[in-house]
Design an enzyme around this catalytic site. Structure first.
Site, PDB file in Angstrom:
ATOM      1  N   ASP A 394       0.832  -1.195   0.000  1.00 30.52           N
ATOM      2  CA  ASP A 394       0.000   0.000   0.000  1.00 30.52           C
ATOM      3  C   ASP A 394       0.873   1.255   0.000  1.00 30.52           C
ATOM      4  O   ASP A 394       2.063   1.205   0.332  1.00 30.52           O
ATOM      5  CB  ASP A 394      -0.909  -0.019   1.232  1.00 30.52           C
ATOM      6  CG  ASP A 394      -2.197   0.756   1.032  1.00 30.52           C
ATOM      7  OD1 ASP A 394      -2.263   1.542   0.068  1.00 30.52           O
ATOM      8  OD2 ASP A 394      -3.123   0.573   1.841  1.00 30.52           O
ATOM      9  N   GLU A 397       3.229   4.739  -4.047  1.00 34.16           N
ATOM     10  CA  GLU A 397       3.570   5.759  -5.059  1.00 34.16           C
ATOM     11  C   GLU A 397       4.949   6.384  -4.836  1.00 34.16           C
ATOM     12  O   GLU A 397       5.618   6.645  -5.836  1.00 34.16           O
ATOM     13  CB  GLU A 397       2.502   6.861  -5.071  1.00 34.16           C
ATOM     14  CG  GLU A 397       1.108   6.377  -5.348  1.00 34.16           C
ATOM     15  CD  GLU A 397       0.408   5.823  -4.113  1.00 34.16           C
ATOM     16  OE1 GLU A 397       0.894   6.070  -2.988  1.00 34.16           O
ATOM     17  OE2 GLU A 397      -0.587   5.117  -4.264  1.00 34.16           O
ATOM     18  N   ASP A 465      -7.494   4.836  -3.709  1.00 31.42           N
ATOM     19  CA  ASP A 465      -8.534   5.311  -2.794  1.00 31.42           C
ATOM     20  C   ASP A 465      -9.515   6.231  -3.534  1.00 31.42           C
ATOM     21  O   ASP A 465      -9.456   7.454  -3.428  1.00 31.42           O
ATOM     22  CB  ASP A 465      -7.905   6.045  -1.619  1.00 31.42           C
ATOM     23  CG  ASP A 465      -7.045   5.118  -0.768  1.00 31.42           C
ATOM     24  OD1 ASP A 465      -7.148   3.895  -0.947  1.00 31.42           O
ATOM     25  OD2 ASP A 465      -6.279   5.617   0.068  1.00 31.42           O
TER      26      ASP A 465
END
Length: 685
Positions: A394, A397, A465
């Site tokens: 998670d 990025e 998200d």
């Protein structure tokens, strides 16, 4: 000055070096720099020896050309490049707006100049521009001529509704719910990889195409010629890598939520699913199961015996996946060790905080080999040795609190120069760690971001998200198709979106049904989301300090909806053999699982105009319902084909649009009339 060096065509003029070489079948790699030599950086490419590729180089007095199979590049007397296929059709050509004089250096002198027969223009725009910047690199701008009729697909994941990216401006940067995978396929039958890890922008305008990286040392791209999109994807994944084979036992329901707070809660959910005769393929344990960010462990107050839990789930045919965040809390007991060993991303100015999640945190620098080694040792001890072999990467990025890319410095360089590679290195870390342990199964990592080449490390990407709304659902359809055309065939979403969504709200319940129906016909069927209202934290320290979202299991949305969910889970189970074939095709040749209509029917020109419907493999056509209370939608049936409505049995002739009725119990799904998929019949009547 033109030079032939082995299979490379090199052009040197003043302070620029330009090099073109074969890189795979019918492909050319183009690099340029104003440094003394071209940097040897692989980027997204697999390092292979392509010197054995048969190519032909011809050098003339003021031009040169290089041929590799079905593609050739011509460098003309103005130093610009034109790419053609074997039919001499122009695929792509560089853009120049200079005076029509030999070696125009930008001045206005009219004395002793030699004119040429080219189009003359005084805009003083070169094809390739390297302008020095304040970071010691170059601001690179590369310009190409634009064909207004061209259609462009791929490029990764952008949260908009467009399938055709022509006339779009795209940021080349990784953000939560945005993945830069800078490869596209063109309706003109070529593929293009921008093989640069730098932050930047591309503008596919009507009048010009511009690629820009404000801080880089080089230009690097690959162009591929092919007779159709399938062939181009195969050649592209030849040089960037392919997915492993997704195990068949992972193709069922993945159950997740933000977040299961205890081991007992996970086991109770499994018990309820088993009572419904449903075996989830994967149970997912989300963040803050740990004592602190950076410890990479279980908080034994809430997870007393993880090994026993994992073994129990395994005995029931269920795999366990664990969330791994690259965030290191300033409160971690080993925070100073991270600092001392130089394992963290640095900030070039201001306070060294890159994200706030229940404490101030700094991201681990996964571009640093020492960081990779350190993290894998932690993961092995806490998770792998307890039987967990699937990791959820998670915030990959990474998800900065503020996306001030120029402020962050990695082991490999400033973020502006190399930032897009972070998720690739993160996935590689897990892949190599598991392979080192001689893992028997293939590596599958759920990742919130990706770069070109991430597929070779088993990166299953989800769309981040996103909002819990019909608008967000609509955005995902074309987004997922573009990810597939960028080489990321393993792609999924949070069913129902991530942000919000109350299980007792009627509109959200309908959204969940429509999203679930769509997800059944996607690579991975995955329940996840931050449902409201939140449940209170269980404690004030460690894993107890984080809230949990409301329940997010199929029984959380009412009895009637539960029955619909179960029906579609049975459909998914019936599709297992078919899905297994599709996963093998992806591993063999890079084919997407979810395919644009033109991918399968390229000779039907109308298929290039069809959006928000797709082929699930080669046999099944899917057209999701994307609006609240909608009971029908328009569907295009490809020319020369006959498709059968999976629910009604009605047969539709190709080459036409139809309005298809669809109650809440149905999604418009069709399969080819000659399709051999009898396993659907007992569920799709």
């Amino acid at each position: 000055m033109f030079i032939k060096e082995n299979n490379k065509l090199i052009y040197k003029f003043d302070d620029e070096i330009l090099m073109i070489e074969p890189y795979g079948r019918d492909s050319l790699r183009v690099r340029a720099t104003k440094l003394n030599e071209i940097p040897d950086i692989d980027g997204a490419l697999i390092k292979k020896n392509y010197d054995e590729v048969l190519c032909n180089i011809v050098i003339n007095e003021d031009s040169a050309e290089i041929h590799n199979g079905d593609i050739k590049a011509i460098i003309n007397h103005r130093k610009t490049i034109k790419f053609l296929n074997s039919k001499n059709e122009v695929l792509l050509e560089e853009y120049i707006r200079q005076r029509a004089v030999t070696n125009d250096l930008g001045n206005e002198d009219v004395n002793d100049i030699q004119t040429t027969k080219d189009f003359s223009c005084t805009l003083k725009l070169f094809s390739r521009e390297f302008k020095p910047n304040m970071l010691g690199n170059y601001n690179l701008t590369v310009r190409f001529e634009s064909d207004p009729k061209e259609k462009i697909y791929g490029m990764g994941q952008y949260q908009h509704e467009f399938l055709d990216l022509k006339n779009c401006t795209l940021e080349l940067a990784q953000r939560n719910s945005q993945c830069t995978v800078p490869f596209y396929v063109s309706s003109k039958k070529y593929g293009f990889l921008w093989n640069n890890m730098a932050i930047g922008q591309v503008n596919f305008s009507k009048n010009i195409t511009i690629w820009n990286n404000p801080s880089t040392k080089y230009m690097d791209y690959v162009i591929i010629s092919g007779k159709n999109t399938k062939e181009i994807l195969k050649k592209y994944t030849d040089i960037t890598g392919r997915y492993p084979k997704m195990p068949k036992n992972l193709l069922g329901l993945w159950q997740s939520k933000m977040r299961y707070q205890t081991q007992e809660e996970v086991l109770e959910v499994v018990k309820k699913y088993k009572a419904l005769n449903i075996t989830p393929s994967v149970m997912v344990i989300d963040f803050f199961h740990w004592t602190e960010q950076g410890h990479y462990d279980f908080d034994r107050n809430y997870w007393p015996n993880p090994k026993e839990m994992v073994e129990y789930l395994e005995s029931k045919g269920i795999k366990t996946m664990i969330s791994v965040w690259p965030t290191i809390s300033v409160n971690a007991k080993n925070y100073l060790e991270y600092i001392e060993k130089g394992l963290l991303i640095r900030t070039d100015r201001g306070v060294r905080v890159t994200m706030n999640q229940l404490s101030n945190t700094v991201f681990l620098d996964v571009t640093n080999p020492n960081s990779k080694k350190y993290l894998w040792e932690k993961l092995k001890k806490s998770y792998y040795d307890n039987g967990i072999k699937m990791f959820w990467l998670d915030v990959a990025e990474p998800g900065y609190a503020v996306y001030d890319f120029d402020n962050f410095r990695y082991y490999k360089g400033n973020c502006m120069e190399i930032g897009n590679v972070y998720p690739l290195d993160f996935a590689e870390l897990i892949y190599n760690g598991l392979k080192k342990e001689n893992i028997k199964n293939e590596v599958i990592s759920l990742v919130r971001c990706a770069f070109a080449g991430s597929q070779r490390y088993g990166a299953l990407v989800w769309s981040g998200d996103i909002d819990s709304s019909f608008k967000a659902l609509k955005n995902q359809i074309n987004t997922g198709l573009n990810m597939g055309l960028a080489g990321i065939a393993w792609w999924t979403t949070d069913i129902g979106g991530f942000h919000g969504g109350n299980p007792n709200d009627e509109e959200f319940r309908e959204l969940m049904i429509r999203w679930f129906q769509y997800a059944v016909f996607s690579p991975i069927l995955r329940m996840h989301g931050d449902r409201i209202p939140h449940k209170k934290p269980l404690g004030t320290t460690g894993g107890g300090q984080c809230v949990s979202g409301a329940d997010n299991e199929i029984w959380s949305y009412g009895k009637e909806n539960q029955e619909i969910f179960i029906k579609y889970i049975r459909i998914r189970e019936a599709l297992a053999d078919y899905l297994d074939i599709l996963m093998q095709e992806t591993s063999d040749n890079g084919s997407p699982i979810m395919r644009t209509m033109f991918y399968e029917f390229e000779n039907d020109e109308e298929c290039f105009n069809v959006e928000n419907q797709y082929m699930f493999g080669s046999e099944i056509l899917v057209a999701p319902i994307l609006e609240y209370k909608a009971k029908n939608r328009k569907v295009y049936i490809p020319k020369g084909e006959k498709f059968k409505n999976a629910f009604t049995g009605e047969i539709y002739e190709g080459g036409k649009y139809y309005i298809i009725d669809s109650s809440i119990y149905e999604i418009p799904v069709f399969y080819k009339l000659e399709s051999k998929l009898p396993m659907l019949d007992q569920y799709l009547k």
